[in-house]
Design a protein around this motif. Structure first.
Motif, mmCIF file in Angstrom:
data_model
loop_
_atom_site.group_PDB
_atom_site.id
_atom_site.type_symbol
_atom_site.label_atom_id
_atom_site.label_comp_id
_atom_site.label_asym_id
_atom_site.label_seq_id
_atom_site.Cartn_x
_atom_site.Cartn_y
_atom_site.Cartn_z
ATOM 1 N N ALA A 75 0.830 -1.211 0.000
ATOM 2 C CA ALA A 75 0.000 0.000 0.000
ATOM 3 C C ALA A 75 0.866 1.263 0.000
ATOM 4 O O ALA A 75 0.421 2.320 -0.452
ATOM 5 N N LYS A 76 2.097 1.132 0.511
ATOM 6 C CA LYS A 76 2.997 2.277 0.580
ATOM 7 C C LYS A 76 4.115 2.217 -0.447
ATOM 8 O O LYS A 76 5.008 3.071 -0.448
ATOM 9 N N ASN A 77 4.103 1.178 -1.280
ATOM 10 C CA ASN A 77 5.156 1.026 -2.303
ATOM 11 C C ASN A 77 6.551 1.054 -1.680
ATOM 12 O O ASN A 77 7.477 1.688 -2.225
ATOM 13 N N THR A 78 6.706 0.362 -0.579
ATOM 14 C CA THR A 78 7.963 0.419 0.162
ATOM 15 C C THR A 78 8.364 -0.980 0.625
ATOM 16 O O THR A 78 7.522 -1.768 1.066
ATOM 17 N N VAL A 79 9.655 -1.236 0.539
ATOM 18 C CA VAL A 79 10.228 -2.458 1.100
ATOM 19 C C VAL A 79 11.199 -2.043 2.206
ATOM 20 O O VAL A 79 11.861 -1.009 2.112
ATOM 21 N N TYR A 80 11.259 -2.871 3.242
ATOM 22 C CA TYR A 80 12.058 -2.554 4.411
ATOM 23 C C TYR A 80 13.089 -3.664 4.668
ATOM 24 O O TYR A 80 12.873 -4.826 4.312
ATOM 25 N N LEU A 81 14.149 -3.272 5.324
ATOM 26 C CA LEU A 81 15.109 -4.244 5.841
ATOM 27 C C LEU A 81 15.427 -3.847 7.276
ATOM 28 O O LEU A 81 16.120 -2.855 7.512
ATOM 29 N N GLN A 82 14.871 -4.601 8.209
ATOM 30 C CA GLN A 82 15.160 -4.389 9.620
ATOM 31 C C GLN A 82 16.427 -5.154 9.955
ATOM 32 O O GLN A 82 16.481 -6.379 9.773
ATOM 33 N N MET A 83 17.438 -4.457 10.443
ATOM 34 C CA MET A 83 18.730 -5.072 10.750
ATOM 35 C C MET A 83 19.001 -4.957 12.238
ATOM 36 O O MET A 83 19.128 -3.842 12.766
ATOM 37 N N ASN A 84 19.074 -6.088 12.907
ATOM 38 C CA ASN A 84 19.334 -6.136 14.348
ATOM 39 C C ASN A 84 20.669 -6.822 14.601
ATOM 40 O O ASN A 84 21.200 -7.540 13.743
ATOM 41 N N ARG A 85 21.195 -6.631 15.779
ATOM 42 C CA ARG A 85 22.468 -7.255 16.214
ATOM 43 C C ARG A 85 23.536 -7.085 15.138
ATOM 44 O O ARG A 85 24.194 -8.034 14.717
ATOM 45 N N LEU A 86 23.691 -5.848 14.729
ATOM 46 C CA LEU A 86 24.656 -5.561 13.670
ATOM 47 C C LEU A 86 26.080 -5.828 14.138
ATOM 48 O O LEU A 86 26.415 -5.636 15.318
ATOM 49 N N ILE A 87 26.892 -6.252 13.209
ATOM 50 C CA ILE A 87 28.310 -6.537 13.461
ATOM 51 C C ILE A 87 29.145 -5.763 12.447
ATOM 52 O O ILE A 87 28.627 -5.357 11.393
ATOM 53 N N PRO A 88 30.421 -5.527 12.741
ATOM 54 C CA PRO A 88 31.255 -4.757 11.798
ATOM 55 C C PRO A 88 31.279 -5.325 10.380
ATOM 56 O O PRO A 88 31.383 -4.565 9.412
ATOM 57 N N GLU A 89 31.139 -6.629 10.265
ATOM 58 C CA GLU A 89 31.143 -7.263 8.940
ATOM 59 C C GLU A 89 29.916 -6.898 8.096
ATOM 60 O O GLU A 89 29.868 -7.172 6.905
ATOM 61 N N ASP A 90 28.926 -6.272 8.724
ATOM 62 C CA ASP A 90 27.744 -5.820 7.983
ATOM 63 C C ASP A 90 27.994 -4.479 7.290
ATOM 64 O O ASP A 90 27.136 -4.001 6.544
ATOM 65 N N THR A 91 29.129 -3.864 7.537
ATOM 66 C CA THR A 91 29.453 -2.586 6.922
ATOM 67 C C THR A 91 29.540 -2.727 5.406
ATOM 68 O O THR A 91 30.292 -3.546 4.885
ATOM 69 N N ALA A 92 28.735 -1.931 4.707
ATOM 70 C CA ALA A 92 28.682 -1.998 3.247
ATOM 71 C C ALA A 92 27.703 -0.950 2.737
ATOM 72 O O ALA A 92 26.958 -0.351 3.522
ATOM 73 N N ALA A 93 27.694 -0.790 1.433
ATOM 74 C CA ALA A 93 26.612 -0.054 0.781
ATOM 75 C C ALA A 93 25.485 -1.047 0.524
ATOM 76 O O ALA A 93 25.735 -2.150 0.026
ATOM 77 N N TYR A 94 24.282 -0.674 0.882
ATOM 78 C CA TYR A 94 23.117 -1.554 0.743
ATOM 79 C C TYR A 94 22.234 -1.051 -0.394
ATOM 80 O O TYR A 94 21.949 0.155 -0.486
ATOM 81 N N TYR A 95 21.809 -1.992 -1.219
ATOM 82 C CA TYR A 95 21.017 -1.676 -2.406
ATOM 83 C C TYR A 95 19.707 -2.460 -2.399
ATOM 84 O O TYR A 95 19.715 -3.656 -2.091
ATOM 85 N N CYS A 96 18.628 -1.810 -2.762
ATOM 86 C CA CYS A 96 17.421 -2.580 -3.035
ATOM 87 C C CYS A 96 17.308 -2.769 -4.539
ATOM 88 O O CYS A 96 17.846 -1.977 -5.323
ATOM 89 N N ALA A 97 16.631 -3.821 -4.922
ATOM 90 C CA ALA A 97 16.545 -4.193 -6.327
ATOM 91 C C ALA A 97 15.200 -4.848 -6.602
ATOM 92 O O ALA A 97 14.608 -5.467 -5.710
ATOM 93 N N ALA A 98 14.762 -4.717 -7.834
ATOM 94 C CA ALA A 98 13.487 -5.292 -8.259
ATOM 95 C C ALA A 98 13.703 -6.357 -9.318
ATOM 96 O O ALA A 98 14.499 -6.168 -10.240
ATOM 97 N N ASP A 99 12.995 -7.448 -9.162
ATOM 98 C CA ASP A 99 12.987 -8.527 -10.152
ATOM 99 C C ASP A 99 11.610 -8.538 -10.793
ATOM 100 O O ASP A 99 10.643 -8.981 -10.170
ATOM 101 N N THR A 100 11.539 -8.053 -12.025
ATOM 102 C CA THR A 100 10.248 -7.967 -12.704
ATOM 103 C C THR A 100 9.952 -9.192 -13.566
ATOM 104 O O THR A 100 8.935 -9.228 -14.248
#
Length: 125
Positions: A75-100
């Motif tokens: 309904a909001k045209n939005t996708v989310y990524l909830q990230m918990n218990r983050l660790i240094p190895e999670d450091t990166a650029a994060y991208y969302c992508a669509a598969d049509t």
């Protein structure tokens, strides 16, 4: 055509949480799958999570399973990524992508045909 815009990145200490959002426009939002990927400097872009068109099915990389949650609000045209218990190895650029496509629900970078510009996540120890 699909346009994707990520937000919500930032810097956080290890053990903390962030929620990324990705707003979409263009093609009907519920007609395509969505995924999150990340890329650290000097590394290949890697799959993190994906969600089916109606949100009922999700896929996760082993490295984030149990810590990250993908969801979508059609309904909001939005996708989310909830990230918990983050660790240094999670450091990166994060991208969302669509598969049509209507291929088998997958995790390959090449299967996703529209990409956002990315948002940086930095986790300090």
């Amino acid at each position: 055509q699909v346009q994707l815009v990520e937000s919500g990145g930032g810097s956080v200490q290890a053990g903390g949480s962030l929620r990324l959002s990705c707003g979409a426009s263009g093609r009907t939002f519920s007609s395509y799958r969505l995924g999150w990927f990340r890329q650290a400097p000097g590394s290949e872009r890697e799959f993190i999570a994906a969600v089916s068109r109606n949100g009922a099915t999700t896929l996760y990389a082993d490295s984030v399973k149990g810590r990250f949650t993908i969801s979508r609000d059609n309904a909001k045209n939005t996708v989310y990524l909830q990230m918990n218990r983050l660790i240094p190895e999670d450091t990166a650029a994060y991208y969302c992508a669509a598969d049509t496509s209507y291929r088998i629900f997958g995790t390959a970078v090449g299967q996703y045909d529209y990409w956002g510009q990315g948002t940086q996540v930095t986790v300090s120890s």
